[in-house]
Motif scaffolding. Structure first.
Motif, short mmCIF file in Angstrom:
data_model
loop_
_atom_site.label_atom_id
_atom_site.label_comp_id
_atom_site.label_asym_id
_atom_site.label_seq_id
_atom_site.Cartn_x
_atom_site.Cartn_y
_atom_site.Cartn_z
N MET A 173 -5.92 -2.52 -1.18
CA MET A 173 -6.94 -3.50 -1.53
C MET A 173 -7.79 -3.86 -0.32
O MET A 173 -9.00 -3.95 -0.40
CB MET A 173 -6.29 -4.75 -2.11
N ASP A 174 -7.14 -4.09 0.81
CA ASP A 174 -7.85 -4.47 2.02
C ASP A 174 -8.16 -3.23 2.86
O ASP A 174 -7.41 -2.26 2.85
CB ASP A 174 -7.03 -5.47 2.84
N THR A 175 -9.26 -3.28 3.60
CA THR A 175 -9.65 -2.16 4.46
C THR A 175 -8.70 -2.06 5.64
O THR A 175 -8.57 -3.01 6.42
CB THR A 175 -11.08 -2.35 4.97
N ALA A 177 -8.72 -0.66 8.59
CA ALA A 177 -9.24 -0.91 9.94
C ALA A 177 -9.41 -2.40 10.20
O ALA A 177 -9.07 -2.91 11.28
CB ALA A 177 -10.57 -0.18 10.13
N GLN A 178 -9.92 -3.14 9.23
CA GLN A 178 -10.11 -4.57 9.40
C GLN A 178 -8.77 -5.30 9.53
O GLN A 178 -8.62 -6.20 10.37
CB GLN A 178 -10.90 -5.14 8.22
N VAL A 179 -7.82 -4.91 8.70
CA VAL A 179 -6.51 -5.56 8.74
C VAL A 179 -5.81 -5.30 10.06
O VAL A 179 -5.27 -6.22 10.70
CB VAL A 179 -5.63 -5.08 7.56
N MET A 180 -5.80 -4.04 10.50
CA MET A 180 -5.13 -3.69 11.76
C MET A 180 -5.78 -4.39 12.94
O MET A 180 -5.10 -4.83 13.88
CB MET A 180 -5.12 -2.18 11.95
N THR A 181 -7.09 -4.49 12.90
CA THR A 181 -7.81 -5.19 13.97
C THR A 181 -7.42 -6.67 14.00
O THR A 181 -7.22 -7.26 15.08
CB THR A 181 -9.32 -5.04 13.78
N SER A 182 -7.28 -7.27 12.84
CA SER A 182 -6.91 -8.69 12.78
C SER A 182 -5.51 -8.92 13.34
O SER A 182 -5.24 -9.97 13.93
CB SER A 182 -6.99 -9.21 11.33
N TRP A 183 -4.60 -7.95 13.16
CA TRP A 183 -3.26 -8.11 13.71
C TRP A 183 -3.30 -8.25 15.22
O TRP A 183 -2.61 -9.09 15.79
CB TRP A 183 -2.38 -6.92 13.34
N ILE A 294 6.76 2.46 2.27
CA ILE A 294 5.47 2.48 1.57
C ILE A 294 5.19 1.14 0.91
O ILE A 294 4.07 0.61 1.00
CB ILE A 294 5.45 3.63 0.53
N ASN A 295 6.19 0.57 0.26
CA ASN A 295 6.01 -0.75 -0.38
C ASN A 295 5.65 -1.81 0.65
O ASN A 295 4.78 -2.65 0.43
CB ASN A 295 7.28 -1.15 -1.13
N GLY A 296 6.33 -1.77 1.80
CA GLY A 296 6.04 -2.75 2.85
C GLY A 296 4.64 -2.61 3.41
O GLY A 296 3.95 -3.60 3.66
N LEU A 297 4.20 -1.37 3.60
CA LEU A 297 2.86 -1.14 4.13
C LEU A 297 1.78 -1.54 3.12
O LEU A 297 0.74 -2.08 3.49
CB LEU A 297 2.70 0.32 4.54
N LEU A 298 2.03 -1.26 1.86
CA LEU A 298 1.08 -1.68 0.83
C LEU A 298 0.90 -3.20 0.85
O LEU A 298 -0.22 -3.71 0.79
CB LEU A 298 1.54 -1.22 -0.55
N GLY A 302 -2.59 -5.84 1.76
CA GLY A 302 -3.13 -6.57 0.62
C GLY A 302 -2.78 -6.03 -0.74
O GLY A 302 -3.37 -6.43 -1.75
N GLY A 303 -1.82 -5.09 -0.80
CA GLY A 303 -1.44 -4.52 -2.09
C GLY A 303 -2.19 -3.24 -2.39
O GLY A 303 -3.11 -2.84 -1.66
#
Length: 311
Positions: A173-175, A177-183, A294-298, A302-303
């Motif tokens: 659901m979430d992009t 690159a944006q999510v990893m950058t926010s981490w 895989i479930n954890g990464l999803l 953001g799912g």
């Protein structure tokens, strides 16, 4: 057998082919070696290498706990370009010397095609086996490949065997690159994970640079400064609570998977000298661990993006 890189696909329609029917379909397209004039050949082989016994281990799929392992083999003839070009040039030189004329581009290509045809029977042969498994409970196909091309080739082969394979790459659901950058900006890893020691930063401009960090504290000010200057995270290493470390990229490809000591110890607890039993133990543990990963990464991204499924 332990998968090191995975491409994950989602079935858009339920895939519930009977196990015996699936085996028979794979057997119809069993691998046969390249003939004298074949450039390449692909087909299905037994997933447990070197085991030709009768029974489960003699089948073209190996089942355990709702997972089915498959193995595709590809064989390619290897003709070094330098060898072909040298042979072609010698032929061209002979024609030009004997006939006193220039060999054109079209004729040169025809000579090259003839040369390849004559060299193929003597070419070296290179083989590789690619594994993938069906997760029937979650309706996923997981392919042991670091590249999208490798994953698609496996899907194409399976589609050719069973007639229809309604799958699409797993997306979030979430992009990413944006999510990893926010981490890295926040210094917080997603739930169920810890930040590793490797990442890749990219400049979004057309001619932007790339910074690869290894064995680094990913929450360090130097890395955060690059992000604040406009770079984004294109790859990041994560470590799960179960001890699996992996590199996730902005295409949601999961690479360089390493299984921690706790997982390896779990597999080693079951001692057996039988190849089939050993394979079954490793396969059972690996598939359950990868399903959890895989479930954890999803969840971390953001799912799952389920838009268009079932249409």
């Amino acid at each position: 057998m332990w998968f090191k890189n995975i491409q994950v696909f989602r079935f858009t329609k339920p895939f519930d082919m009977d196990e015996n029917a699936l085996h028979d379909q794979l057997a119809e397209q069993a691998f046969t070696p390249c003939g004298s004039q074949d450039v390449s050949r692909t087909g299905w082989v037994r997933p447990i290498p070197g085991n030709e016994k009768h029974g489960q281990d003699g089948l073209f799929l190996h089942s355990s706990n709702g997972f089915q392992m498959l193995a595709a083999k590809r064989q390619d003839k290897v003709l070094p370009a330098a060898v072909v070009n040298e042979q072609v040039q010698e032929k061209v030189d002979d024609i030009e010397a004997e006939q006193g004329r220039k060999v054109g581009r079209k004729e040169r290509q025809e000579i090259k095609d003839e040369m390849i045809f004559s060299l193929l029977p003597r070419a070296f042969v290179r083989s590789r086996i690619q594994h993938g498994y069906l997760d029937n409970k979650r309706q996923m196909l997981v392919v042991n490949s670091a590249s999208a091309k490798g994953g698609e080739e496996f899907c194409e082969g399976l589609r050719a065997a069973v007639g229809s394979l309604p799958v699409i790459p797993l997306t979030t659901m979430d992009t990413p690159a944006q999510v990893m950058t926010s981490w890295l900006l926040s210094g917080n890893a997603p739930e169920g994970f810890e930040l590793g020691t490797e990442c890749e930063l990219r400049d979004p401009s057309d001619e932007g640079g790339v910074i690869r960090c290894k064995n680094q504290l990913l929450t360090a000010d130097e890395i955060r400064n690059h992000i604040q200057a406009g770079m984004y995270v294109s790859k990041i290493e994560l470590v799960s609570k179960s001890g699996i470390s992996c590199l996730v990229d902005d295409k949601f490809t999961i690479k360089r998977i390493r299984y921690g000591d706790m997982i390896q110890d779990k597999a080693d607890e079951v001692y057996t000298s039988d190849a089939t039993e050993r394979f079954d133990v490793d396969f059972s543990i690996m598939t359950l661990e990868l399903a959890e990963l895989i479930n954890g990464l999803l969840a971390a991204f953001g799912g799952e993006n389920t838009g268009g499924l079932g249409e």
